[in-house]
Design an enzyme around this catalytic site. Sequence first.
Site, short mmCIF file in Angstrom:
data_model
loop_
_atom_site.label_atom_id
_atom_site.label_comp_id
_atom_site.label_asym_id
_atom_site.label_seq_id
_atom_site.Cartn_x
_atom_site.Cartn_y
_atom_site.Cartn_z
N HIS A 41 -0.37 -14.29 -8.46
CA HIS A 41 -1.47 -14.32 -7.14
C HIS A 41 -1.00 -13.33 -6.10
O HIS A 41 0.14 -12.81 -6.15
CB HIS A 41 -1.53 -15.72 -6.44
CG HIS A 41 -0.22 -16.29 -6.17
ND1 HIS A 41 0.77 -17.08 -6.61
CD2 HIS A 41 0.59 -15.65 -5.00
CE1 HIS A 41 1.74 -17.44 -5.94
NE2 HIS A 41 1.85 -16.53 -4.82
C1 T46 Z 1 4.54 -17.44 -3.90
C2 T46 Z 1 5.37 -17.33 -4.97
C3 T46 Z 1 6.69 -16.57 -4.57
C4 T46 Z 1 3.56 -26.67 -1.68
O1 T46 Z 1 3.04 -27.94 -1.71
N1 T46 Z 1 4.07 -26.25 -0.68
C5 T46 Z 1 4.65 -24.93 -0.58
O2 T46 Z 1 5.03 -24.37 0.38
C6 T46 Z 1 4.44 -24.09 -2.05
C7 T46 Z 1 5.03 -22.75 -1.94
C8 T46 Z 1 3.93 -24.60 -2.98
N2 T46 Z 1 3.24 -25.90 -2.89
C9 T46 Z 1 2.96 -26.63 -3.98
C10 T46 Z 1 1.56 -26.13 -4.63
C11 T46 Z 1 1.83 -26.35 -6.09
O3 T46 Z 1 1.12 -27.65 -6.48
O4 T46 Z 1 4.02 -26.62 -4.93
C12 T46 Z 1 3.34 -26.47 -6.18
C13 T46 Z 1 3.67 -25.32 -7.12
O5 T46 Z 1 3.41 -24.14 -6.33
P1 T46 Z 1 2.83 -22.45 -7.12
O6 T46 Z 1 2.34 -23.00 -8.36
O7 T46 Z 1 2.20 -21.74 -6.20
O8 T46 Z 1 4.38 -21.96 -7.17
P2 T46 Z 1 4.56 -20.37 -7.72
O9 T46 Z 1 6.03 -20.30 -7.93
O10 T46 Z 1 3.59 -19.88 -8.93
O11 T46 Z 1 4.44 -19.67 -6.21
C14 T46 Z 1 5.24 -19.86 -5.15
C15 T46 Z 1 4.34 -19.69 -3.83
O12 T46 Z 1 3.45 -20.79 -4.13
C16 T46 Z 1 3.72 -18.51 -3.84
O13 T46 Z 1 3.07 -18.52 -2.38
O14 T46 Z 1 4.32 -16.28 -3.37
O15 T46 Z 1 6.06 -18.67 -4.97
#
Ligand code: T46
Length: 132
Positions: free
Chosen positions: A50
């Site tokens: 993303h």
């Molecule tokens: C990014 C990369 C480097 C939350 O509830 N609070 C938070 O602060 C974050 C970051 C995530 N979440 C929840 C949302 C999803 O249900 O945690 C779950 C996993 O998040 P996501 O699938 O977005 O994780 P990544 O590793 O794909 O991405 C993350 C960050 O979301 C993003 O902002 O830049 O790490």
Amino acid sequence: MTLARYVDFAVRGDDLGWLVALEADRNVPFPIKRVYYIFGTREGIRRGKHAHRRLTQMMVCLTGQCKVLLDDGNTREDVVLTRNDHGLMLDPMLWHEMYDFSPDCVLLVLADNYYDEADYIRDYRTFKAACA
Ligand code: T46
């Protein structure tokens, strides 16, 4: 031109071992509103995929290693994160994907704002169109 912009941290060493201090608006070039860390990522998993519309972040690989694909809509670049003495800047509108995590990888992320799903562009074609 490289998309990978790093900030080097001073490492303090003494008889106890090593220490790195991260300070908002000093070696971290933004006001920190949120800190999260990513660990236990299974083999073959690709995370991120993303861009953020407005969020600025910095990534620090505390232990282990992983790779990060950066894409500004024109240029793509893969970097390897192995060091805990510098941070990789993730500016707004920079598509990023993290992959090839070692089992012990702990990735610390500092962000200048709270979690907001509306700030994410998770569709690559939408990202490309927004870059044009
Ligand atoms: C990014 C990369 C480097 C939350 O509830 N609070 C938070 O602060 C974050 C970051 C995530 N979440 C929840 C949302 C999803 O249900 O945690 C779950 C996993 O998040 P996501 O699938 O977005 O994780 P990544 O590793 O794909 O991405 C993350 C960050 O979301 C993003 O902002 O830049 O790490």
